[in-house]
Scaffold this motif. Structure first.
Motif, PDB file in Angstrom:
ATOM      1  N   HIS A 163       0.836  -1.202   0.000  1.00  0.00           N
ATOM      2  CA  HIS A 163       0.000   0.000   0.000  1.00  0.00           C
ATOM      3  C   HIS A 163       0.874   1.257   0.000  1.00  0.00           C
ATOM      4  O   HIS A 163       0.680   2.152  -0.818  1.00  0.00           O
ATOM      5  N   GLY A 166       2.921   1.453  -3.273  1.00  0.00           N
ATOM      6  CA  GLY A 166       2.033   1.837  -4.373  1.00  0.00           C
ATOM      7  C   GLY A 166       1.740   3.331  -4.371  1.00  0.00           C
ATOM      8  O   GLY A 166       1.733   3.985  -5.421  1.00  0.00           O
ATOM      9  N   ARG A 167       1.519   3.885  -3.185  1.00  0.00           N
ATOM     10  CA  ARG A 167       1.254   5.333  -3.084  1.00  0.00           C
ATOM     11  C   ARG A 167       2.494   6.142  -3.475  1.00  0.00           C
ATOM     12  O   ARG A 167       2.395   7.164  -4.127  1.00  0.00           O
ATOM     13  N   ASP A 170       2.721   6.125  -7.160  1.00  0.00           N
ATOM     14  CA  ASP A 170       1.745   7.085  -7.694  1.00  0.00           C
ATOM     15  C   ASP A 170       2.323   8.500  -7.695  1.00  0.00           C
ATOM     16  O   ASP A 170       2.206   9.233  -8.682  1.00  0.00           O
ATOM     17  N   HIS A 171       2.944   8.889  -6.580  1.00  0.00           N
ATOM     18  CA  HIS A 171       3.504  10.244  -6.476  1.00  0.00           C
ATOM     19  C   HIS A 171       4.712  10.456  -7.368  1.00  0.00           C
ATOM     20  O   HIS A 171       5.060  11.594  -7.673  1.00  0.00           O
ATOM     21  N   GLY A 173       4.678   9.190 -10.393  1.00  0.00           N
ATOM     22  CA  GLY A 173       4.153   9.063 -11.747  1.00  0.00           C
ATOM     23  C   GLY A 173       4.475   7.724 -12.385  1.00  0.00           C
ATOM     24  O   GLY A 173       4.519   7.613 -13.609  1.00  0.00           O
ATOM     25  N   GLN A 174       4.677   6.710 -11.563  1.00  0.00           N
ATOM     26  CA  GLN A 174       5.031   5.380 -12.045  1.00  0.00           C
ATOM     27  C   GLN A 174       3.818   4.465 -12.054  1.00  0.00           C
ATOM     28  O   GLN A 174       2.962   4.538 -11.169  1.00  0.00           O
ATOM     29  N   GLU A 175       3.773   3.602 -13.051  1.00  0.00           N
ATOM     30  CA  GLU A 175       2.722   2.584 -13.096  1.00  0.00           C
ATOM     31  C   GLU A 175       2.904   1.644 -11.908  1.00  0.00           C
ATOM     32  O   GLU A 175       4.023   1.337 -11.511  1.00  0.00           O
ATOM     33  N   GLN A 176       1.786   1.196 -11.357  1.00  0.00           N
ATOM     34  CA  GLN A 176       1.859   0.232 -10.260  1.00  0.00           C
ATOM     35  C   GLN A 176       0.594  -0.617 -10.241  1.00  0.00           C
ATOM     36  O   GLN A 176      -0.491  -0.141 -10.540  1.00  0.00           O
ATOM     37  N   GLN A 177       0.815  -1.863  -9.913  1.00  0.00           N
ATOM     38  CA  GLN A 177      -0.288  -2.815  -9.770  1.00  0.00           C
ATOM     39  C   GLN A 177      -0.300  -3.392  -8.349  1.00  0.00           C
ATOM     40  O   GLN A 177      -0.866  -4.452  -8.114  1.00  0.00           O
ATOM     41  N   ARG A 181      -7.263   0.488  -6.820  1.00  0.00           N
ATOM     42  CA  ARG A 181      -7.736   1.867  -6.758  1.00  0.00           C
ATOM     43  C   ARG A 181      -9.060   1.908  -5.994  1.00  0.00           C
ATOM     44  O   ARG A 181      -9.897   1.022  -6.137  1.00  0.00           O
TER      45      ARG A 181
END
Length: 186
Positions: A163, A166-167, A170-171, A173-177, A181
């Motif tokens: 978690h 992943g955040r 996001d900050h 600007g990278q793809e993440q799985q 969402r």
């Protein structure tokens, strides 16, 4: 994308390892700095060596190498993450005390107006910690303590670590799985 990632000796080396794995999967050019105490924490918490995590980065610099490329504003990069970030490192950054390469690289990141993400690891927090975090936030740093979210029903430590990572992705600007969402409540 080119990032500087620093690991300090605060507990939570699992966060650094997971971030480095994700950045490697995304083919990010990572310039890694690992403090002397982080080496010990990696061994204690995860049974890993610096060489193990160095495989997930492009370059690695010694903590005391203030002549490393990342110590200069002319070194072009897209941001820096310090994960986990000890309160000593956070205080040094907040007060411009460039005692080692981690702090110097963070100072350069801020002066060049690049993204700086700090993952402080301490609890409870005292007024000094909070004031240092406020100072850095006011200077543009993003403070992301590893606080778990439970609305997505994590089932393992890995889910909780994912978690936060992943955040961070996001900050950056990278793809993440790593995490789903939020789609609201049905």
């Amino acid at each position: 994308m080119r990032l500087v990632v620093a690991v300090t000796g605060a507990t939570g080396s699992i966060y650094a390892v997971k971030l480095l794995e994700a950045l490697k999967a995304n083919e990010v050019d990572v310039h890694l700095i690992v403090s002397h105490w982080a080496e010990k924490t990696l061994q204690l918490e995860m049974g890993l060596t610096v060489e193990d995590i160095q495989k997930m980065s492009g370059s690695r610099y010694e903590e005391d190498d203030l002549a490393a490329p990342v110590s200069s504003g002319s070194f072009q990069h897209d941001g820096m993450v310090i994960i986990p970030c000890s309160m000593k490192t956070l205080a040094a950054i907040a007060h411009g005390f460039d005692e080692n390469l981690i702090v110097r690289a963070a100072d350069v990141t801020m002066k060049e107006r690049r993204r700086l993400i700090l993952v402080p690891r301490e609890t409870p927090l005292n007024a000094v910690h909070l004031n240092n975090m406020l100072t850095l936030c006011q200077l543009g740093a993003l403070i992301m303590p590893p606080m778990p979210a439970f609305y997505y029903h994590p089932k393992s430590i890995d889910d909780i670590v994912n978690h936060l990572v992943g955040r961070i992705l996001d900050h950056l600007g990278q793809e993440q799985q790593l995490i789903p969402r939020w789609e609201g409540i049905d």
